[in-house]
Design an enzyme around this catalytic site. Structure first.
Site, PDB file in Angstrom:
ATOM      1  N   LYS A 187      27.862  49.318  30.213  1.00 33.01           N
ATOM      2  CA  LYS A 187      27.617  50.531  29.018  1.00 33.01           C
ATOM      3  C   LYS A 187      27.199  50.174  27.760  1.00 33.01           C
ATOM      4  O   LYS A 187      27.226  48.718  27.840  1.00 33.01           O
ATOM      5  CB  LYS A 187      28.597  51.424  29.012  1.00 33.01           C
ATOM      6  CG  LYS A 187      29.580  52.351  29.979  1.00 33.01           C
ATOM      7  CD  LYS A 187      30.210  53.016  29.108  1.00 33.01           C
ATOM      8  CE  LYS A 187      30.789  54.262  30.388  1.00 33.01           C
ATOM      9  NZ  LYS A 187      32.158  54.405  29.389  1.00 33.01           N
ATOM     10  N   ARG A 206      47.605  30.721  27.479  1.00 37.30           N
ATOM     11  CA  ARG A 206      47.861  31.074  25.497  1.00 37.30           C
ATOM     12  C   ARG A 206      48.613  30.714  25.098  1.00 37.30           C
ATOM     13  O   ARG A 206      48.839  30.042  23.989  1.00 37.30           O
ATOM     14  CB  ARG A 206      47.943  32.508  25.544  1.00 37.30           C
ATOM     15  CG  ARG A 206      46.479  33.353  25.656  1.00 37.30           C
ATOM     16  CD  ARG A 206      46.705  34.520  25.713  1.00 37.30           C
ATOM     17  NE  ARG A 206      45.894  35.533  25.459  1.00 37.30           N
ATOM     18  CZ  ARG A 206      46.097  37.095  24.906  1.00 37.30           C
ATOM     19  NH1 ARG A 206      46.597  37.510  25.386  1.00 37.30           N
ATOM     20  NH2 ARG A 206      44.228  37.781  25.097  1.00 37.30           N
ATOM     21  N   GLY A 235      38.826  41.859  22.123  1.00 38.71           N
ATOM     22  CA  GLY A 235      38.524  42.388  20.904  1.00 38.71           C
ATOM     23  C   GLY A 235      38.089  42.242  19.941  1.00 38.71           C
ATOM     24  O   GLY A 235      36.839  41.904  19.040  1.00 38.71           O
ATOM     25  N   GLY A 241      37.047  40.037  27.899  1.00 38.59           N
ATOM     26  CA  GLY A 241      37.222  39.959  29.122  1.00 38.59           C
ATOM     27  C   GLY A 241      36.244  39.223  30.255  1.00 38.59           C
ATOM     28  O   GLY A 241      37.321  39.035  30.842  1.00 38.59           O
TER      29      GLY A 241
END
Length: 397
Positions: free
Chosen positions: A198, A35, A377, A354
């Site tokens: 999921k 980063r 996110g 992720g």
């Protein structure tokens, strides 16, 4: 869309929101500098113009309290080494000390402010706090995609104090362009590969991208909800029984929109959820009781190969197996190899989210795809079709 190239920073102080929320070891050494390295081109542009850079970031979740373990002073040495300039550090981000440090900053110098989240006003999006931050610089630059989905003081509210003098840094501009290539301007055929455990966590993404893609590969734990919904036997595989009707609805929507959905036809099943479990390759519709699907099977990977290699734009979000265990990593590694081959042939490939980013880094595909997103996110919300507050704040005048 104003980017950093639209400004000359000569004798200007650039207030740059970076994402230096990096992992530290027990000795407070940075264990992953990606980063920081990603922000370097933006910082260097400011310095080469003859300006100075004031860097603001959060680290961890101090929840509005000063926590020495989460001080950005721990990363100052790593930032200095990567940027190539001995950076200055001030132990607050607002107040007299910060104002003095910013005022004394000379062209070519870099100042790192203390952790923004030591102040609860940051996450609350407090206007007065944002104005104090804004008072430190002349031009506001947002280069923190990882927090662009948060309406925090530094990511969104501060931008309002710079109606004309605000822009995206190189990293954030690249993130926007990469998502745009998949969602709007990508060369067809466009393929989305969605994995993970999921259906419920990916439903909004699936519904939003069905209008944008030609092919949809579904893998990972999501597979078994779709299979069981169609009458298949999934043994002890992970399955969201309450989402089976949703899975059928997705298949119907895809068919109505002309999107080809590709589900696994065989899987590597195990008799326990551990790396040393007994395994067998079975038909995805006939997983025996007591067994669970933990990776894509060989026939499935051949089918996926054909789809991937015939696509010109590829989004990969989520692994197709439990890649954290060596015994069940082959499917995810193989998908990475196919995307690498497609990219070499000229396809544009974007990896985001992720687990897929972790897999790409773990297996050495980071430099073999077109772009790896830096925001988990934020990336997911972009794919869901949401306008991110940190991006909207720059675009709005």
């Amino acid at each position: 869309m104003k980017t950093i190239d639209d400004f000359n920073f000569s004798n200007k102080k650039a207030l740059i929101r970076v994402d230096f929320n990096v992992p530290l070891d027990a000795d407070f050494k940075v264990t992953d500098t990606n980063r920081i390295e990603a922000a370097k081109p933006t910082i260097i542009k400011v310095l080469e113009d003859g300006g100075s850079a004031i860097l603001m970031s959060h680290l961890g979740r101090p929840k509005g309290q000063r926590n020495p373990d989460l001080s950005l002073q721990h990363i100052a040495t790593a930032v200095s080494e990567i940027i190539g300039v001995q950076i200055k550090f001030v132990d607050d981000c607002v107040g007299d000390a910060a104002v003095k440090a910013a005022a004394e900053l000379q062209p070519g110098e870099v100042l790192l402010l203390e952790n923004l989240r030591f102040h609860s006003e940051e996450e609350k999006g407090d206007k007065e706090f944002a104005e104090q931050l804004a008072g430190l610089g002349d031009i506001y630059v947002n280069d923190a995609f990882g927090t662009a989905h948060r309406a925090h003081a530094s990511t969104t509210i501060a931008a309002a104090s710079f109606p004309e003098n605000k822009c995206f840094g190189y990293l954030l501009a690249k993130e926007i362009e990469a998502i745009d290539k998949v969602m709007r301007t990508g060369e067809k055929p466009v393929l989305a590969i969605l994995g993970g455990a999921k259906v419920s966590s990916k439903i909004t993404i699936i519904e939003n991208i069905l209008d944008k893609v030609d092919h949809l590969i579904i893998g990972g734990g999501m597979t078994y909800t779709f299979v069981k919904a169609q009458g298949g036997k999934v043994g002890d595989s992970i399955c969201e029984d309450d989402k089976m009707q949703l899975a059928l609805n997705i298949l119907q929507q895809a068919a109505a929109k002309g999107v080809a959905v590709h589900l696994p036809v065989d899987v590597l099943a195990a008799d326990d959820f551990n790396n040393d479990a007994a395994t067998q390759v079975v038909d995805v519709q006939q997983i025996p009781d007591g067994w669970q699907g933990l990776d894509a099977g060989p026939k499935t990977l051949e089918i996926f190969k054909e789809v991937i290699l015939s696509s010109n734009t590829i989004l990969w979000n989520g692994p197709v197996g439990v890649f954290e265990m060596e015994s069940f990593a082959r499917g995810t590694i193989t998908i990475g190899q196919y995307i690498d081959q497609a990219t070499q042939k000229g396809a544009f490939s974007l990896v985001g989210g992720g687990d897929s980013v972790a897999a790409v880094k773990q297996f050495g595909f980071e430099n073999k795809v077109s772009y790896v997103s830096t925001g988990g996110g934020a990336m997911l919300e972009s794919l869901e079709g949401k306008t991110l507050p940190g991006i909207a704040a720059i675009i709005e005048s």
